[in-house]
Scaffold this motif. Structure first.
Motif, PDB file in Angstrom:
ATOM      1  N   VAL A   9     -17.539  29.518 -10.119  1.00 16.42           N
ATOM      2  CA  VAL A   9     -16.686  30.465 -10.844  1.00 16.42           C
ATOM      3  C   VAL A   9     -16.671  31.787 -10.089  1.00 16.42           C
ATOM      4  CG1 VAL A   9     -16.284  31.692 -13.023  1.00 16.42           C
ATOM      5  CG2 VAL A   9     -17.243  29.369 -13.048  1.00 16.42           C
ATOM      6  N   TYR A  10     -15.469  32.293  -9.762  1.00 16.56           N
ATOM      7  CA  TYR A  10     -15.343  33.486  -8.915  1.00 16.56           C
ATOM      8  C   TYR A  10     -14.345  34.467  -9.519  1.00 16.56           C
ATOM      9  CZ  TYR A  10     -17.147  29.878  -5.786  1.00 16.56           C
ATOM     10  OH  TYR A  10     -17.873  28.851  -5.234  1.00 16.56           O
ATOM     11  N   LEU A  11     -14.592  35.754  -9.284  1.00 14.39           N
ATOM     12  CA  LEU A  11     -13.672  36.807  -9.707  1.00 14.39           C
ATOM     13  C   LEU A  11     -12.969  37.380  -8.482  1.00 14.39           C
ATOM     14  CD1 LEU A  11     -12.477  38.792 -11.756  1.00 14.39           C
ATOM     15  CD2 LEU A  11     -14.533  40.216 -11.445  1.00 14.39           C
ATOM     16  N   ALA A  12     -11.657  37.283  -8.455  1.00 16.22           N
ATOM     17  CA  ALA A  12     -10.861  37.801  -7.333  1.00 16.22           C
ATOM     18  C   ALA A  12     -10.123  39.060  -7.780  1.00 16.22           C
ATOM     19  CB  ALA A  12      -9.872  36.747  -6.858  1.00 16.22           C
ATOM     20  N   LYS A  13     -10.444  40.190  -7.116  1.00 11.76           N
ATOM     21  CA  LYS A  13      -9.820  41.468  -7.458  1.00 11.76           C
ATOM     22  C   LYS A  13      -8.743  41.874  -6.460  1.00 11.76           C
ATOM     23  CE  LYS A  13     -14.125  43.190  -9.538  1.00 11.76           C
ATOM     24  NZ  LYS A  13     -15.149  44.257  -9.483  1.00 11.76           N
ATOM     25  N   THR A  14      -8.803  41.309  -5.255  1.00 10.17           N
ATOM     26  CA  THR A  14      -7.839  41.647  -4.214  1.00 10.17           C
ATOM     27  C   THR A  14      -7.174  40.376  -3.694  1.00 10.17           C
ATOM     28  OG1 THR A  14      -9.415  41.446  -2.384  1.00 10.17           O
ATOM     29  CG2 THR A  14      -9.321  43.576  -3.520  1.00 10.17           C
ATOM     30  N   ARG A  15      -6.089  40.554  -2.957  1.00  9.14           N
ATOM     31  CA  ARG A  15      -5.393  39.401  -2.384  1.00  9.14           C
ATOM     32  C   ARG A  15      -6.293  38.654  -1.405  1.00  9.14           C
ATOM     33  NH1 ARG A  15       0.330  40.009  -2.995  1.00  9.14           N
ATOM     34  NH2 ARG A  15       0.738  38.839  -1.072  1.00  9.14           N
ATOM     35  N   THR A  16      -7.091  39.420  -0.645  1.00  8.16           N
ATOM     36  CA  THR A  16      -8.021  38.809   0.307  1.00  8.16           C
ATOM     37  C   THR A  16      -9.055  37.967  -0.422  1.00  8.16           C
ATOM     38  OG1 THR A  16      -7.739  40.621   1.881  1.00  8.16           O
ATOM     39  CG2 THR A  16      -9.712  39.258   2.120  1.00  8.16           C
ATOM     40  N   GLU A  17      -9.610  38.519  -1.517  1.00  9.24           N
ATOM     41  CA  GLU A  17     -10.599  37.766  -2.297  1.00  9.24           C
ATOM     42  C   GLU A  17      -9.953  36.537  -2.935  1.00  9.24           C
ATOM     43  OE1 GLU A  17     -13.812  41.158  -3.754  1.00  9.24           O
ATOM     44  OE2 GLU A  17     -12.177  40.580  -5.095  1.00  9.24           O
ATOM     45  N   TYR A  18      -8.710  36.675  -3.363  1.00 14.75           N
ATOM     46  CA  TYR A  18      -8.030  35.533  -3.972  1.00 14.75           C
ATOM     47  C   TYR A  18      -7.935  34.373  -2.985  1.00 14.75           C
ATOM     48  CZ  TYR A  18      -4.511  32.683  -6.292  1.00 14.75           C
ATOM     49  OH  TYR A  18      -3.852  31.629  -6.883  1.00 14.75           O
ATOM     50  N   ARG A  19      -7.475  34.654  -1.787  1.00 18.18           N
ATOM     51  CA  ARG A  19      -7.361  33.591  -0.773  1.00 18.18           C
ATOM     52  C   ARG A  19      -8.733  32.989  -0.462  1.00 18.18           C
ATOM     53  NH1 ARG A  19      -4.004  37.666   1.547  1.00 18.18           N
ATOM     54  NH2 ARG A  19      -1.776  37.174   1.334  1.00 18.18           N
ATOM     55  N   LYS A  20      -9.734  33.867  -0.321  1.00 11.27           N
ATOM     56  CA  LYS A  20     -11.091  33.425   0.022  1.00 11.27           C
ATOM     57  C   LYS A  20     -11.658  32.509  -1.060  1.00 11.27           C
ATOM     58  CE  LYS A  20     -15.786  35.298   0.392  1.00 11.27           C
ATOM     59  NZ  LYS A  20     -16.586  36.553   0.349  1.00 11.27           N
ATOM     60  N   PHE A  21     -11.558  32.929  -2.329  1.00 13.00           N
ATOM     61  CA  PHE A  21     -12.188  32.176  -3.403  1.00 13.00           C
ATOM     62  C   PHE A  21     -11.398  30.919  -3.784  1.00 13.00           C
ATOM     63  CE2 PHE A  21     -14.202  36.415  -4.650  1.00 13.00           C
ATOM     64  CZ  PHE A  21     -15.381  36.112  -3.999  1.00 13.00           C
TER      65      PHE A  21
END
Length: 357
Positions: free
Chosen positions: A160-172
């Protein structure tokens, strides 16, 4: 013999004779099947206990009520075996408890979200979700951030991951959709898996390598993020009785699952919480539920719900429970026995089903 006419119950256990879960000495163990069986027999039921592999499929199980064990083993291979058997029994006319669709939702957050979408009560659908089969699908369009990204199976906040940025979204998205070969077994057989993957990739031509790896993604859930939550509530429902606990978030984390930091719910908080939990009970045709519920200061949100392999700590640790009488919540100061409450809830449920036939 009791208040029914020898209705037949089949209890299915796994290869180690385990049946659902209890907690003893801070360890997860099987429920006491013999205790459950004895209670049901005293109520007038004809009860048989078998392992899945001992079922005689030539026998007619029509009109049997079937209680069963699921599985949380890595890979879900044994769970898929159980799903095959339960679905077949249901198709054959057996009354499987819970219904097959709820077995499918166990350790399958994707299907759980599909069930949620069928709820009539809109207040139970405040957390919007998207269900994707591959990372490619999830990356086609980046949603409004922040979002929570979940693997469809897993417990204790794993995957379970929290994505706050577009970069984090792609990563997670890529991390959450990683296949079980690299994300599940690696903790258990690290060297073996590394060698297998290395040799496997060596056999794949460069022309097809990228596409083949993308095609073995696992499905994921992308959900609306509810900010400023200190934790969530655990609510267990057993045949008219409600048990509650508050679970604080992990330290410096947005997740509560797996924290193990429990406390009693303040009495004034219990009543609106129970009103909300009752809405879920009315949506699901089964007498035993485990609910994760959050409150953002304004309204409640249903995080997850299960009917199988429910964490029993909330019941076993509680010195009281709540019932609703004359449209009012009443606290009953009494310790509960997990196996007795399970058996009672199932017997009352079957009795009602028979009465309404």
């Amino acid at each position: 013999m009791g208040d029914i006419n020898l209705k037949k119950i089949l209890i299915l256990t796994d290869y180690d004779d385990n049946f659902l879960i209890s907690i003893k000495k801070n360890k997860y163990v099987s429920m006491d099947v013999e205790k459950i069986k004895n209670f049901m027999e005293k109520k007038g039921y004809d009860v048989t206990v078998l392992q899945f592999s001992d079922i005689d499929f030539k026998k007619n199980y029509k009109d049997y009520y079937v209680l069963y064990q699921s599985s949380e083993l890595i890979g879900q291979f044994y769970k898929k075996y159980i799903e095959d058997i339960i679905y077949f029994l249901q198709l054959s006319g057996a009354h499987v408890l819970p219904d097959y669709k709820y077995l499918k939702a166990h350790h399958n957050k994707g299907f759980m979200e599909l069930i949620r979408s069928s709820f009539k009560d809109e207040s139970l659908k405040t957390i919007s979700s998207n269900y994707f089969g591959t990372s490619k699908e999830a990356l086609k369009k980046i949603p409004k951030l922040p979002v929570v990204i979940k693997q469809i199976s897993g417990s204790g906040s794993r995957g379970v991951y929290l994505a706050k940025t577009r970069t984090e979204y792609r990563k997670f998205v890529k991390k959450a959709s990683r296949t079980i070969i690299g994300n599940g077994y690696i903790n258990y057989h690290l060297t073996f898996v590394k060698n297998v993957v290395k040799n496997l990739l060596a056999l794949i031509s460069s022309k097809y390598e990228k596409n083949n790896i993308e095609k073995i993604d696992r499905p994921i859930i992308v959900q609306k993020f509810i900010p400023n939550l200190a934790g969530d509530y655990k609510v267990l429902y057993f045949g008219g009785k409600y048990y509650t606990l508050f679970r604080k978030n992990r330290k410096n984390d947005f997740r509560a699952s797996g924290s193990g930091d429990f406390s009693e719910v303040k009495m004034e908080e219990n009543y609106p919480l129970l009103d909300f939990a009752e809405k879920v009970v009315k949506e699901i045709d089964f007498p035993i539920l485990g609910l994760d519920i959050a409150f953002d200061g304004t309204r409640f949100h249903l995080i997850e719900f299960q009917m199988l392999h429910i964490g029993p700590y909330t019941l076993q640790n509680s010195n009281y429970y709540f019932i609703k009488k004359n449209n009012r919540w009443i606290r009953i100061d009494k310790k509960s026995d997990l196996e007795i409450e399970f058996a009672r809830s199932i017997c009352d449920f079957i009795k009602l089903k028979e009465k309404n036939k």
